[in-house]
Structure formats: C-alpha cells, structure tokens
Design an enzyme around this catalytic site. Structure first.
Site, mmCIF file in Angstrom:
data_model
loop_
_atom_site.group_PDB
_atom_site.id
_atom_site.type_symbol
_atom_site.label_atom_id
_atom_site.label_comp_id
_atom_site.label_asym_id
_atom_site.label_seq_id
_atom_site.Cartn_x
_atom_site.Cartn_y
_atom_site.Cartn_z
ATOM 1 N N ASN A 1 22.463 13.233 -30.828
ATOM 2 C CA ASN A 1 22.721 12.799 -32.198
ATOM 3 C C ASN A 1 22.629 14.034 -33.103
ATOM 4 O OD1 ASN A 1 22.832 11.645 -34.704
ATOM 5 N ND2 ASN A 1 20.801 10.675 -34.605
ATOM 6 N N TRP A 2 23.795 14.509 -33.523
ATOM 7 C CA TRP A 2 23.808 15.735 -34.341
ATOM 8 C C TRP A 2 23.500 15.446 -35.818
ATOM 9 C CZ3 TRP A 2 27.545 20.368 -33.256
ATOM 10 C CH2 TRP A 2 27.189 20.946 -32.043
ATOM 11 N N LYS A 3 23.318 14.202 -36.149
ATOM 12 C CA LYS A 3 23.030 13.823 -37.543
ATOM 13 C C LYS A 3 24.025 14.516 -38.475
ATOM 14 C CE LYS A 3 18.232 13.516 -36.179
ATOM 15 N NZ LYS A 3 17.081 12.761 -36.604
ATOM 16 N N HIS B 1 20.149 3.085 -36.628
ATOM 17 C CA HIS B 1 19.251 4.248 -36.650
ATOM 18 C C HIS B 1 18.305 4.132 -37.839
ATOM 19 C CE1 HIS B 1 17.761 8.322 -36.795
ATOM 20 N NE2 HIS B 1 18.247 8.503 -35.572
ATOM 21 N N GLU C 1 17.190 6.191 -39.837
ATOM 22 C CA GLU C 1 17.597 6.917 -41.050
ATOM 23 C C GLU C 1 18.590 6.087 -41.855
ATOM 24 O OE1 GLU C 1 18.646 10.621 -39.133
ATOM 25 O OE2 GLU C 1 16.525 11.035 -38.797
ATOM 26 N N GLU D 1 13.136 4.000 -30.601
ATOM 27 C CA GLU D 1 12.824 5.194 -31.377
ATOM 28 C C GLU D 1 11.738 4.872 -32.401
ATOM 29 O OE1 GLU D 1 16.258 8.209 -31.355
ATOM 30 O OE2 GLU D 1 16.598 6.879 -33.034
ATOM 31 N N GLY E 1 11.926 13.395 -35.488
ATOM 32 C CA GLY E 1 11.900 14.649 -36.239
ATOM 33 C C GLY E 1 10.519 15.160 -36.596
ATOM 34 N N SER F 1 11.821 13.151 -31.087
ATOM 35 C CA SER F 1 11.246 14.480 -30.817
ATOM 36 C C SER F 1 11.292 14.906 -29.345
ATOM 37 C CB SER F 1 9.805 14.555 -31.331
ATOM 38 O OG SER F 1 9.794 14.443 -32.737
ATOM 39 N N GLY G 1 17.864 14.175 -30.993
ATOM 40 C CA GLY G 1 18.358 14.652 -32.282
ATOM 41 C C GLY G 1 18.319 16.168 -32.336
ATOM 42 N N GLY G 2 17.299 16.695 -32.995
ATOM 43 C CA GLY G 2 17.181 18.143 -33.231
ATOM 44 C C GLY G 2 17.463 19.003 -32.005
HETATM 45 C C1 PEP Z 1 17.246 10.807 -33.591
HETATM 46 O O1 PEP Z 1 17.746 11.212 -34.622
HETATM 47 O O2 PEP Z 1 17.665 9.775 -33.068
HETATM 48 C C2 PEP Z 1 16.162 11.588 -32.988
HETATM 49 C C3 PEP Z 1 15.575 11.106 -31.939
HETATM 50 O O3 PEP Z 1 15.853 12.751 -33.601
HETATM 51 P P1 PEP Z 1 14.806 13.866 -33.079
HETATM 52 O O4 PEP Z 1 15.083 14.089 -31.612
HETATM 53 O O5 PEP Z 1 15.128 15.080 -33.890
HETATM 54 O O6 PEP Z 1 13.447 13.338 -33.300
#
Ligand code: PEP
Length: 249
Positions: free
Chosen positions: A10-12, A98, A100, A167, A173, A210, A231-232
């Site tokens: 997930n590149w957001k 999600h 967010e 999640e 994050g 994370s 994500g990150g």
């Molecule tokens: C996400 O955005 O779904 C996610 C899991 O982000 P991160 O890995 O950065 O916590």
C-alpha cells in the site's frame, strides 16, 4: 490458492512516475520459481495505476487501487473513482475500509456499499478491519471487529473474493506490532466471526501494521496469517523484497 502468501504493497499517497521503476527488482523476484507462492499486489495512488500496470504486465504481480466510490455508474462525484474506472486500467483488487479512510469519513455502511460494488464488477476486495487504541484499552476489540465484519458484509453472499486485512489502527505507521500471542488470538476471533456469520471456514486473513524486514521473522511464524499488507516498508523495493524472502524461506 490456499498455499499462497499475499504481499500487498500500500503506497498510500507516496510515489511519483520515477519511483515506479524501483519495483523492477520486485518484478524480477516474482519470476523466480523459489517465490512462486508469493502473491504480490501493488496498490499505488490512482495516478500511478496505469504505470504500474504497464511495468508489471509480463509478470505475476497484480495491481489494486487504494479505495473506490460505491457508486457504480459514472456520476457527479468530483475527485472520486468508481470500480469501472479502476478495472479499466487493469487493476484486479481494491482496498476498502482502510483506517485512514474510516477516520476521514468511511462508515461501515458505505464500506458495505463499496464492497458490493467491487464484487459486482468482479474486483477482488482487500477488506481492512481493526480497532483503535482507545477501543483496545476499553477491551472493545472483539466487538469492534464483529461489527466491522457484520456490517461491512451485510447482505453479501459468502464468497472467496475477499481478503480480510486485520490492521490494528494503533499499529499502522507507528512501529508498534501486537505480540504474536495476541495476534493469534485476534486472528482466531476473526475466523470465528466469519465462520458463525458466513459459514466461511478457510478465510484469507492477512496482517497489516508496521510490518518491516525485522519484525517479519516473528510475524511469519503465525500460520493462520496468509500474508501481509505493507505500507511504509513497501515503498523501498529492498525492504519489500526482504519481507517476501524472509516469509517464504
Ligand atoms: C497500511 O497502510 O495499511 C499499513 C499497514 O501501513 P504501515 O505498514 O506503514 O504501518
């Protein structure tokens, strides 16, 4: 399918035209027989979907969007993208629910409409669920998961086209990851809800929050987890490759 492990990037709201080239190393890995169990899906921002589709065309990597509007026809919804538009670019998946997006207005009701819309148009769904820190502290995790699942899937027939991404919001994050023993419990809770509500006995449940090349060594030990939403750490090919390699090896 059951043996596959999902690695969903997930590149957001990150990435630009140039950064798309950085995934060439991941494409190479996806062609290595050793990693044939890895089902790699990239979910970049809408503006990069076409580039991602083109660059991954001759590989097994698939593409998904990060959200969609629930309305199925073209319509006056400025700034929105529906499932037809997502499909037209070659995407096969869409992330729905999600945290967010929940925190900026998505409700269980419109998440349900979005899931219906995606499934109707044969897009596979990555359905995100998870509790906030406040809910966790109040011991409400199980009831939150229950209502997110039951309301999100309301009037949707059992099917195999949904990946459930657990999640915990407090983990996204932040660098915080649940302990394996707690994570196992929560995955089991999700399984029980799905078995009771949908009679679904072998759900595809992945974990997100994370995930990185260090903590993957522990997380991969949980056999009920069928993959990761990253994500990150997915934005750097090296880290994403590390996560895939450590999980599959
Ligand atoms: C996400 O955005 O779904 C996610 C899991 O982000 P991160 O890995 O950065 O916590």
């Amino acid at each position: 399918m059951t043996n596959n492990m999902f690695f969903i990037a997930n590149w957001k709201m990150f990435g630009d035209f140039k950064s798309v080239n950085s995934i060439k190393k991941v494409i190479k890995l996806s062609k290595d027989k050793k990693y044939k169990k890895a089902k790699i899906i990239y979910c970049p921002p809408y503006t990069l979907l076409d580039k991602f589709f083109k660059i991954t065309k001759n590989s097994k990597i698939e593409i998904g969007a990060q959200n969609c509007h629930h309305y199925q026809n073209p319509g006056p919804f400025t700034g929105s993208v529906n499932v037809d538009l997502i499909k037209s670019i070659g995407a096969k998946y869409v992330i729905i629910g999600h945290s967010e997006n929940r925190s900026s207005g998505d409700t269980n009701h419109n998440i349900n409409l979005k899931i219906k819309s995606a499934l109707k148009k044969k897009l596979k769904v990555i359905f995100c669920i998870g509790e906030t820190l406040k809910e966790k502290r109040k011991n409400k995790t199980n009831s939150v998961l229950n209502s997110q699942i039951i309301r999100g899937l309301k009037n949707i027939k059992k099917n195999n086209n949904i990946i459930f991404a657990y999640e915990p919001v407090w983990s996204i994050g932040t660098g915080l990851v649940p302990k394996n023993k707690d994570l196992k419990i929560q995955i089991n809770v999700i399984k029980k809800i799905l078995s009771k509500f949908w009679r679904l006995n072998n759900p595809k449940i992945i974990y997100g929050g994370s995930v990185n090349p260090k903590n993957i060594n522990d997380l991969r030990k949980i056999s009920s987890i069928k993959g990761f939403l990253v994500g990150g750490a997915s934005q750097k090919a090296k880290n994403f490759i590390d996560i895939i390699k450590k999980t599959i090896n």
